[in-house]
Design an enzyme around this catalytic site. Structure first.
Site, PDB file in Angstrom:
ATOM      1  N   LYS A  45      -2.215   8.346   0.771  1.00 44.78           N
ATOM      2  CA  LYS A  45      -3.172   7.840  -0.435  1.00 44.78           C
ATOM      3  C   LYS A  45      -4.335   8.462  -0.487  1.00 44.78           C
ATOM      4  O   LYS A  45      -4.922   8.565  -1.660  1.00 44.78           O
ATOM      5  CB  LYS A  45      -3.127   6.473  -0.271  1.00 44.78           C
ATOM      6  CG  LYS A  45      -1.896   5.589  -0.566  1.00 44.78           C
ATOM      7  CD  LYS A  45      -2.135   3.914  -0.718  1.00 44.78           C
ATOM      8  CE  LYS A  45      -0.947   3.353  -0.888  1.00 44.78           C
ATOM      9  NZ  LYS A  45      -1.133   1.929  -0.907  1.00 44.78           N
ATOM     10  N   ALA A  75      -9.881  -4.680   7.365  1.00 44.36           N
ATOM     11  CA  ALA A  75     -10.676  -3.864   6.663  1.00 44.36           C
ATOM     12  C   ALA A  75     -10.089  -2.354   6.532  1.00 44.36           C
ATOM     13  O   ALA A  75     -10.649  -1.406   6.727  1.00 44.36           O
ATOM     14  CB  ALA A  75     -11.819  -3.699   7.449  1.00 44.36           C
ATOM     15  N   GLY A  76      -8.714  -2.236   6.440  1.00 44.65           N
ATOM     16  CA  GLY A  76      -8.018  -0.968   6.380  1.00 44.65           C
ATOM     17  C   GLY A  76      -7.686  -0.612   4.879  1.00 44.65           C
ATOM     18  O   GLY A  76      -8.614  -1.178   4.081  1.00 44.65           O
ATOM     19  N   GLY A  77      -6.711   0.120   4.611  1.00 47.82           N
ATOM     20  CA  GLY A  77      -6.766   0.753   3.296  1.00 47.82           C
ATOM     21  C   GLY A  77      -6.610  -0.049   2.203  1.00 47.82           C
ATOM     22  O   GLY A  77      -7.024  -0.087   1.094  1.00 47.82           O
ATOM     23  N   THR A  80       2.572   6.938  -1.488  1.00 43.94           N
ATOM     24  CA  THR A  80       2.326   5.884  -0.363  1.00 43.94           C
ATOM     25  C   THR A  80       1.799   6.518   0.956  1.00 43.94           C
ATOM     26  O   THR A  80       1.579   7.610   1.141  1.00 43.94           O
ATOM     27  CB  THR A  80       3.412   4.922  -0.267  1.00 43.94           C
ATOM     28  OG1 THR A  80       2.998   3.798   0.380  1.00 43.94           O
ATOM     29  CG2 THR A  80       4.652   5.610   0.060  1.00 43.94           C
ATOM     30  N   ASP A 113      -3.334  -0.750  -6.660  1.00 46.28           N
ATOM     31  CA  ASP A 113      -3.319  -1.819  -5.552  1.00 46.28           C
ATOM     32  C   ASP A 113      -4.171  -2.771  -5.579  1.00 46.28           C
ATOM     33  O   ASP A 113      -3.734  -4.000  -5.572  1.00 46.28           O
ATOM     34  CB  ASP A 113      -3.378  -1.111  -4.233  1.00 46.28           C
ATOM     35  CG  ASP A 113      -2.129  -0.364  -3.698  1.00 46.28           C
ATOM     36  OD1 ASP A 113      -1.048  -0.646  -3.981  1.00 46.28           O
ATOM     37  OD2 ASP A 113      -2.425   0.693  -3.043  1.00 46.28           O
ATOM     38  N   SER A 144      11.323   2.257   0.842  1.00 47.80           N
ATOM     39  CA  SER A 144      10.474   1.631  -0.469  1.00 47.80           C
ATOM     40  C   SER A 144      11.452   0.901  -1.434  1.00 47.80           C
ATOM     41  O   SER A 144      12.556   1.379  -1.563  1.00 47.80           O
ATOM     42  CB  SER A 144      10.077   3.168  -1.165  1.00 47.80           C
ATOM     43  OG  SER A 144       9.358   2.819  -2.378  1.00 47.80           O
ATOM     44  N   ARG A 163     -10.979  -7.030  13.155  1.00 43.52           N
ATOM     45  CA  ARG A 163     -11.202  -6.915  14.868  1.00 43.52           C
ATOM     46  C   ARG A 163     -12.358  -6.096  15.188  1.00 43.52           C
ATOM     47  O   ARG A 163     -13.093  -6.239  15.989  1.00 43.52           O
ATOM     48  CB  ARG A 163      -9.946  -6.309  15.116  1.00 43.52           C
ATOM     49  CG  ARG A 163      -9.508  -6.081  16.889  1.00 43.52           C
ATOM     50  CD  ARG A 163      -8.477  -5.541  16.869  1.00 43.52           C
ATOM     51  NE  ARG A 163      -7.856  -4.282  16.386  1.00 43.52           N
ATOM     52  CZ  ARG A 163      -6.816  -3.670  16.595  1.00 43.52           C
ATOM     53  NH1 ARG A 163      -5.960  -4.172  17.514  1.00 43.52           N
ATOM     54  NH2 ARG A 163      -6.508  -2.396  15.791  1.00 43.52           N
ATOM     55  N   GLY A 221       2.599 -11.384  -0.289  1.00 44.91           N
ATOM     56  CA  GLY A 221       2.541 -10.088  -0.820  1.00 44.91           C
ATOM     57  C   GLY A 221       3.481  -9.426  -1.989  1.00 44.91           C
ATOM     58  O   GLY A 221       3.166  -8.454  -2.520  1.00 44.91           O
TER      59      GLY A 221
HETATM   60  P1  NAP Z   1      -4.508   0.041   7.939  1.00 43.40           P
HETATM   61  O1  NAP Z   1      -5.327   0.698   6.921  1.00 43.40           O
HETATM   62  O2  NAP Z   1      -3.518   0.612   8.905  1.00 43.40           O
HETATM   63  O3  NAP Z   1      -5.340  -1.300   8.288  1.00 43.40           O
HETATM   64  C1  NAP Z   1      -4.866  -2.201   9.362  1.00 43.40           C
HETATM   65  C2  NAP Z   1      -5.691  -3.424   9.549  1.00 43.40           C
HETATM   66  O4  NAP Z   1      -5.088  -4.412  10.490  1.00 43.40           O
HETATM   67  C3  NAP Z   1      -7.352  -3.222  10.076  1.00 43.40           C
HETATM   68  O5  NAP Z   1      -8.037  -3.916   9.459  1.00 43.40           O
HETATM   69  C4  NAP Z   1      -6.648  -3.216  11.413  1.00 43.40           C
HETATM   70  O6  NAP Z   1      -8.262  -3.725  12.191  1.00 43.40           O
HETATM   71  C5  NAP Z   1      -6.191  -4.513  11.648  1.00 43.40           C
HETATM   72  N1  NAP Z   1      -5.307  -4.756  12.813  1.00 43.40           N
HETATM   73  C6  NAP Z   1      -4.267  -3.813  13.025  1.00 43.40           C
HETATM   74  N2  NAP Z   1      -3.643  -4.222  14.320  1.00 43.40           N
HETATM   75  C7  NAP Z   1      -4.339  -5.495  14.624  1.00 43.40           C
HETATM   76  C8  NAP Z   1      -4.476  -6.321  15.720  1.00 43.40           C
HETATM   77  N3  NAP Z   1      -3.346  -6.169  16.867  1.00 43.40           N
HETATM   78  N4  NAP Z   1      -5.255  -7.429  15.758  1.00 43.40           N
HETATM   79  C9  NAP Z   1      -6.143  -7.505  14.810  1.00 43.40           C
HETATM   80  N5  NAP Z   1      -6.172  -6.588  13.710  1.00 43.40           N
HETATM   81  C10 NAP Z   1      -5.419  -5.699  13.571  1.00 43.40           C
HETATM   82  O7  NAP Z   1      -3.060  -0.539   7.197  1.00 43.40           O
HETATM   83  P2  NAP Z   1      -3.037  -1.035   5.473  1.00 43.40           P
HETATM   84  O8  NAP Z   1      -2.370   0.247   4.846  1.00 43.40           O
HETATM   85  O9  NAP Z   1      -4.100  -1.568   4.846  1.00 43.40           O
HETATM   86  O10 NAP Z   1      -1.999  -2.150   5.425  1.00 43.40           O
HETATM   87  C11 NAP Z   1      -2.109  -3.465   5.943  1.00 43.40           C
HETATM   88  C12 NAP Z   1      -0.881  -4.460   5.610  1.00 43.40           C
HETATM   89  O11 NAP Z   1      -0.776  -4.438   4.034  1.00 43.40           O
HETATM   90  C13 NAP Z   1       0.453  -3.882   6.045  1.00 43.40           C
HETATM   91  O12 NAP Z   1       1.313  -5.126   6.622  1.00 43.40           O
HETATM   92  C14 NAP Z   1       1.223  -3.580   4.643  1.00 43.40           C
HETATM   93  O13 NAP Z   1       2.540  -3.619   4.585  1.00 43.40           O
HETATM   94  C15 NAP Z   1       0.371  -4.353   3.837  1.00 43.40           C
HETATM   95  N6  NAP Z   1       0.356  -3.908   2.201  1.00 43.40           N
HETATM   96  C16 NAP Z   1       0.981  -4.656   1.414  1.00 43.40           C
HETATM   97  C17 NAP Z   1       0.945  -4.322  -0.050  1.00 43.40           C
HETATM   98  C18 NAP Z   1       1.551  -4.840  -1.032  1.00 43.40           C
HETATM   99  O14 NAP Z   1       1.602  -4.451  -2.210  1.00 43.40           O
HETATM  100  N7  NAP Z   1       1.777  -6.238  -0.899  1.00 43.40           N
HETATM  101  C19 NAP Z   1       0.282  -2.926  -0.321  1.00 43.40           C
HETATM  102  C20 NAP Z   1      -0.314  -2.317   0.844  1.00 43.40           C
HETATM  103  C21 NAP Z   1      -0.380  -2.626   1.998  1.00 43.40           C
HETATM  104  P3  NAP Z   1      -9.034  -2.525  13.018  1.00 43.40           P
HETATM  105  O15 NAP Z   1      -9.979  -1.920  11.854  1.00 43.40           O
HETATM  106  O16 NAP Z   1      -9.779  -3.252  14.142  1.00 43.40           O
HETATM  107  O17 NAP Z   1      -8.160  -1.570  13.599  1.00 43.40           O
END
Ligand code: NAP
Length: 279
Positions: A66, A127-129, A62, A102, A15, A151, A241
């Site tokens: 969350k 469409a994740g978190g 984190t 966020d 972190s 996806r 980001g």
């Molecule tokens: P998450 O909830 O696990 O969501 C992951 C997303 O990625 C889902 O939409 C998933 O699709 C997709 N995905 C994963 N593997 C894939 C693949 N091989 N092909 C196509 N789609 C794929 O993760 P999250 O917490 O939202 O975090 C996502 C990213 O955001 C990370 O890289 C994290 O470091 C970044 N982030 C940045 C900040 C910032 O402050 N800049 C804050 C939070 C997160 P499915 O629904 O099909 O599984």
């Protein structure tokens, strides 16, 4: 007496928040310290109880806590409750209240180059978190279009259905998004494609991208993903980001102290931690 602030996660070793926030506490001469704590899911309730008992001023939450944190809090604000995720907790006179900075952090970052989101046709990829926080926050701003490509199509459709704020949205496959990419003014990449071990990949093809489009990737490590690299080569304006990360931290700091901090200072701090060049 020195106030304690913290971040709870698992893992937590990488972190960047402790260095970024301790720098702010010392810069604004606030007698406080921010510490990272690795907390297992089964210990989350006792960790929260402990922080409350010792009078911590607040804490960040984190991955992976969350959503799971919510039942252990005394209250949650409207946006965080609708998203179903909290990343910032404030000790308000002994009550722990949860917020989500966020989505608002992303919005503040994008507002530096797009002042009026309401005039934009937006595509969100993923469409994740993180996408959920960004989608709900952007929907509140009433853009012209706010589509989601993912996806797993059902997850995108569910996200649109769950959102309490009306918006003109379609759930698209990644292929459909690629074909239609020229329709959008603002494209926001939120999947982890582009991070290790998928650094050479990008979630959709940008072949039909318009030169005037703005392309964001919420990944900050690497600073320029393959997706952003391709967008920049096509002539688009890009944002990584770091802005979202810095602004979510700035909004948390403001909730704890009443001070909206120097964001450029925070950005430089993060760039140094990432091994980049401060600007
Ligand atoms: P998450 O909830 O696990 O969501 C992951 C997303 O990625 C889902 O939409 C998933 O699709 C997709 N995905 C994963 N593997 C894939 C693949 N091989 N092909 C196509 N789609 C794929 O993760 P999250 O917490 O939202 O975090 C996502 C990213 O955001 C990370 O890289 C994290 O470091 C970044 N982030 C940045 C900040 C910032 O402050 N800049 C804050 C939070 C997160 P499915 O629904 O099909 O599984």
């Amino acid at each position: 007496m020195k106030k304690l602030y913290a971040v709870l996660g698992d893992p937590i070793g990488h972190s960047m928040s402790p260095v970024m926030l301790n720098d702010l506490f010392s810069f604004y001469q606030i007698d406080a310290h921010y510490l990272p704590f690795q907390v297992k899911a089964e210990d989350l309730g006792s960790a929260v109880k402990g922080l409350k008992a010792i009078g911590a001023g607040g804490f960040n939450v984190t991955i992976p806590h969350k959503s799971n944190i919510i039942p252990f809090l005394d209250g949650v604000d409207e946006l965080a409750a609708s998203i179903g995720a909290v990343n910032t907790v404030v000790n308000e006179d002994g009550s722990l209240i949860g917020y989500n900075t966020d989505g608002p952090g992303f919005l503040k970052g994008i507002n530096t180059i797009v002042p009026r989101v309401s005039e934009q046709r937006i595509l969100l990829i993923g469409a994740g978190g993180a996408a959920r926080a960004i989608y709900f926050t952007m929907a509140k701003e009433k853009p012209i279009v706010l589509d989601i490509a993912n996806r797993t199509l059902e997850t995108a459709a569910k996200l649109i259905e769950d959102c309490p704020y009306d918006s003109l949205s379609r759930a698209l496959s990644l292929n459909e998004a690629s074909e239609n990419i020229g329709e959008y003014d603002l494209i926001i990449q939120t999947t982890m494609i582009g991070m290790s071990p998928k650094m050479a990949e990008q979630p959709i093809n940008l072949g039909n991208l318009r030169k005037q489009s703005i392309v964001c990737d919420i990944i900050y490590n690497p600073l320029e993903t393959q997706f952003l690299h391709a967008a920049a080569l096509d002539g688009a304006r890009i944002q990584n980001g770091v802005d979202m990360f810095v602004y979510q931290g700035a909004l948390a700091f403001e909730k704890w102290t009443g001070i909206f901090p120097d964001v450029q200072r925070m950005r430089n701090n993060v760039l140094v931690q990432l091994g980049g060049n401060p600007c």
